[in-house]
Design an enzyme around this catalytic site. Structure first.
Site, PDB file in Angstrom:
ATOM      1  N   GLU A 185     -17.557  50.543   4.364  1.00  0.00           N
ATOM      2  CA  GLU A 185     -17.148  50.715   5.819  1.00  0.00           C
ATOM      3  C   GLU A 185     -16.999  52.327   6.013  1.00  0.00           C
ATOM      4  O   GLU A 185     -16.109  52.607   6.757  1.00  0.00           O
ATOM      5  CB  GLU A 185     -15.958  49.987   6.314  1.00  0.00           C
ATOM      6  N   GLU A 301     -20.530  39.265   3.055  1.00  0.00           N
ATOM      7  CA  GLU A 301     -19.311  38.625   3.377  1.00  0.00           C
ATOM      8  C   GLU A 301     -19.449  37.638   4.602  1.00  0.00           C
ATOM      9  O   GLU A 301     -18.530  37.749   5.616  1.00  0.00           O
ATOM     10  CB  GLU A 301     -18.410  39.786   3.803  1.00  0.00           C
TER      11      GLU A 301
HETATM   12  O1  G3I Z   1      -0.148  37.083   1.260  1.00  0.00           O
HETATM   13  C1  G3I Z   1       0.439  38.425   1.402  1.00  0.00           C
HETATM   14  C2  G3I Z   1       1.856  38.044   1.670  1.00  0.00           C
HETATM   15  O2  G3I Z   1       2.733  37.431   0.776  1.00  0.00           O
HETATM   16  C3  G3I Z   1       2.740  39.262   2.117  1.00  0.00           C
HETATM   17  O3  G3I Z   1       4.034  39.130   2.697  1.00  0.00           O
HETATM   18  C4  G3I Z   1       1.805  40.143   3.103  1.00  0.00           C
HETATM   19  C5  G3I Z   1       2.330  41.541   3.642  1.00  0.00           C
HETATM   20  O4  G3I Z   1       2.037  42.549   2.392  1.00  0.00           O
HETATM   21  O5  G3I Z   1       0.460  40.320   2.675  1.00  0.00           O
HETATM   22  C6  G3I Z   1      -0.306  39.016   2.179  1.00  0.00           C
HETATM   23  O6  G3I Z   1      -1.516  39.350   1.826  1.00  0.00           O
HETATM   24  C7  G3I Z   1      -2.536  39.934   2.848  1.00  0.00           C
HETATM   25  C8  G3I Z   1      -3.464  39.208   2.840  1.00  0.00           C
HETATM   26  O7  G3I Z   1      -4.638  39.607   3.406  1.00  0.00           O
HETATM   27  C9  G3I Z   1      -3.568  37.581   3.309  1.00  0.00           C
HETATM   28  O8  G3I Z   1      -4.408  37.110   3.627  1.00  0.00           O
HETATM   29  C10 G3I Z   1      -2.681  41.280   2.328  1.00  0.00           C
HETATM   30  O9  G3I Z   1      -1.343  42.155   2.599  1.00  0.00           O
HETATM   31  C11 G3I Z   1      -3.902  41.869   2.950  1.00  0.00           C
HETATM   32  O10 G3I Z   1      -4.535  43.040   2.265  1.00  0.00           O
HETATM   33  C12 G3I Z   1      -5.084  40.815   3.074  1.00  0.00           C
HETATM   34  O11 G3I Z   1      -6.098  41.396   3.951  1.00  0.00           O
HETATM   35  C13 G3I Z   1      -7.225  41.376   3.294  1.00  0.00           C
HETATM   36  C14 G3I Z   1      -7.967  42.550   3.838  1.00  0.00           C
HETATM   37  O12 G3I Z   1      -9.505  42.490   3.534  1.00  0.00           O
HETATM   38  C15 G3I Z   1      -7.493  43.831   3.345  1.00  0.00           C
HETATM   39  O13 G3I Z   1      -7.648  44.109   2.005  1.00  0.00           O
HETATM   40  C16 G3I Z   1      -8.113  39.850   3.578  1.00  0.00           C
HETATM   41  O14 G3I Z   1      -7.687  39.099   2.814  1.00  0.00           O
HETATM   42  C17 G3I Z   1      -9.578  40.005   3.063  1.00  0.00           C
HETATM   43  O15 G3I Z   1     -10.054  39.087   3.569  1.00  0.00           O
HETATM   44  C18 G3I Z   1     -10.061  41.097   4.012  1.00  0.00           C
HETATM   45  O16 G3I Z   1     -11.526  41.438   3.634  1.00  0.00           O
HETATM   46  C19 G3I Z   1     -12.232  42.403   4.168  1.00  0.00           C
HETATM   47  C20 G3I Z   1     -13.260  43.112   3.324  1.00  0.00           C
HETATM   48  O17 G3I Z   1     -12.488  43.528   2.046  1.00  0.00           O
HETATM   49  C21 G3I Z   1     -14.036  44.246   3.662  1.00  0.00           C
HETATM   50  N1  G3I Z   1     -14.682  43.794   4.993  1.00  0.00           N
HETATM   51  C22 G3I Z   1     -13.939  43.098   5.977  1.00  0.00           C
HETATM   52  C23 G3I Z   1     -12.907  41.835   5.268  1.00  0.00           C
HETATM   53  C24 G3I Z   1     -12.299  41.116   6.499  1.00  0.00           C
HETATM   54  O18 G3I Z   1     -11.162  42.114   6.931  1.00  0.00           O
END
Ligand code: G3I
Length: 392
Positions: A185, A301
């Site tokens: 990105e 994705e």
């Molecule tokens: O589960 C924890 C929770 O216990 C905690 O309290 C909270 C606060 O930190 O975080 C929670 O986890 C979060 C998780 O999503 C929950 O679904 C993470 O912080 C958060 O970073 C995570 O976000 C991910 C995001 O990328 C950022 O890394 C998503 O799961 C993931 O699906 C998303 O994927 C991205 C690709 O990497 C790039 N393209 C877009 C795609 C969607 O945004």
């Protein structure tokens, strides 16, 4: 506040919420009903039958394609049914969190000179145990950077940090990674730069050469892996997506002209039926333009958000399935497309539930399996697209 007042205000509050939900549900269905794509989107007569009783990975393999999905250690380790569904349907896997600098409960980079491979090694072992091709996602991204990054990294030490990250992380899994999303990105035309680059800390600290540097370092650390540039917002007939397609193509041409080792474009394909107009010809042309550079393409994705669709599950599932089949039947005509991954396999674990919930609070239904691991029309649609795709 008196009890009655509290009750009244609480009831008003709930009534307000309820009417807000009702308004938004009406708004969704009205915008959908007024949407000129309504007929094109929802056809109750559309046929989604599948002709073979094979899994998605088997149907893909018949055409020389790879099908896979994303998930995390925390989901897989706690849900044997989900793990089984992934192993049954997928021949490729990408960790949603564990190869990022930090995400979810995975903290690969606890400090400037620290690494914690516990979660990443678990993923690598899971993939090896189940003979799944493994994707690396992602080396360089402006999101999911650990808290210390902002406080510690600067123009003086960013290059050393990037080199140590790649020479430690990429090298650790060298030979085990089918393809790395080396840079994720990096294009955002709205940031106003002539080159379309997104303004990120990496650009600020290392200049425009950070992309070439990341690819060269990754190539040196793992000469066997495919080197991928990955991005989203490339799919629709909108000025924004058109601008992004142009800027991504220019980036790929620029990288190739300077000898940067790059093998493929990752197209994330997060789709939004009912929001944007889909133009197969424009998409087909973009894929052909990328392929003409000698690059492969991975759909990295894919999922289909239902935020702009009515609440009715039967209608939503039909439109979501049609979106999968229309998009995939368009892009799979381009034989440079070598793999398709959905961003999750079951609605039980979609990032959209948390990050893009429906305004009417109905459970989202973006993926091939429902929350009980049962096949949906979306599964059939993907199966049909593989079944009708030209052989690679
Ligand atoms: O589960 C924890 C929770 O216990 C905690 O309290 C909270 C606060 O930190 O975080 C929670 O986890 C979060 C998780 O999503 C929950 O679904 C993470 O912080 C958060 O970073 C995570 O976000 C991910 C995001 O990328 C950022 O890394 C998503 O799961 C993931 O699906 C998303 O994927 C991205 C690709 O990497 C790039 N393209 C877009 C795609 C969607 O945004």
């Amino acid at each position: 506040m008196s009890k009655i007042l509290k009750l009244t205000s609480r009831r008003n509050f709930l009534f307000g919420l309820g009417s807000l939900a009702a308004i938004s549900a009406v708004a969704i269905s009205r915008s959908f009903n007024n949407n000129q794509d309504r007929e094109a989107l929802d056809n109750p007569e559309r046929d989604f039958t599948v002709s073979q009783e094979l899994s998605l990975k088997q149907l893909a393999a018949q055409k020389g394609l790879i099908y896979g999905t994303a998930s995390t250690k925390s989901y897989l380790a706690s849900d044997p049914a989900y793990m089984a569904a992934i192993v049954e349907n997928c021949s490729m896997f990408v960790p949603e969190w564990e190869f990022k600098w930090t995400a979810g409960d995975a903290l690969l980079r606890p400090g400037f000179n620290q690494f914690d491979f516990t979660a990443a090694d678990w993923i690598a072992n899971f993939a090896a145990t189940h003979k799944l091709l493994l994707r690396g996602h992602t080396v360089v991204w402006h999101e999911s950077l650990p808290k210390w990054f902002k406080e510690t990294v600067n123009r003086e030490n960013a290059s050393q940090l990037l080199q140590s990250h790649i020479q430690t992380v990429v090298k650790r899994y060298a030979g085990k990674i089918h393809s790395w999303d080396v840079v994720n990105e990096a294009i955002e035309p709205k940031d106003g730069r002539d080159d379309g680059l997104r303004i990120t800390p990496w650009l600020e600290y290392l200049g425009t050469s950070y992309i070439d540097l990341a690819f060269r370092l990754t190539a040196a650390a793992d000469p066997q892996t495919l080197l991928v540039y990955n991005d989203y917002g490339l799919d629709y007939d909108t000025p924004e997506d058109e601008a992004k397609r142009v800027a991504v193509l220019k980036l790929l041409e620029r990288l190739q002209s300077q000898g940067t080792p790059i093998h493929a474009l990752g197209v994330q394909a997060h789709l939004y039926p009912g929001k944007h107009k889909f133009n197969p010809d424009k998409l087909r042309q973009f894929f052909a333009d990328v392929a003409s550079l000698g690059l492969k393409i991975i759909i990295t994705e894919m999922d289909v958000a239902d935020n702009y669709l009515p609440r009715d599950v039967a209608v939503r599932d039909r439109i979501i399935a049609a979106t999968y089949e229309d998009y995939l039947s368009t892009v799979l005509d381009e034989t440079a497309v070598i793999a398709v991954l959905t961003w999750g396999l079951s609605d039980r674990y979609s990032w959209l539930s948390q990050f893009q919930p429906r305004s009417d609070k109905a459970a989202v239904r973006p993926l091939p399996l429902d929350i009980y691991m049962r096949r949906k029309l979306a599964w059939n649609a993907i199966a049909r697209a593989f079944d009708h795709a030209p052989k690679r």
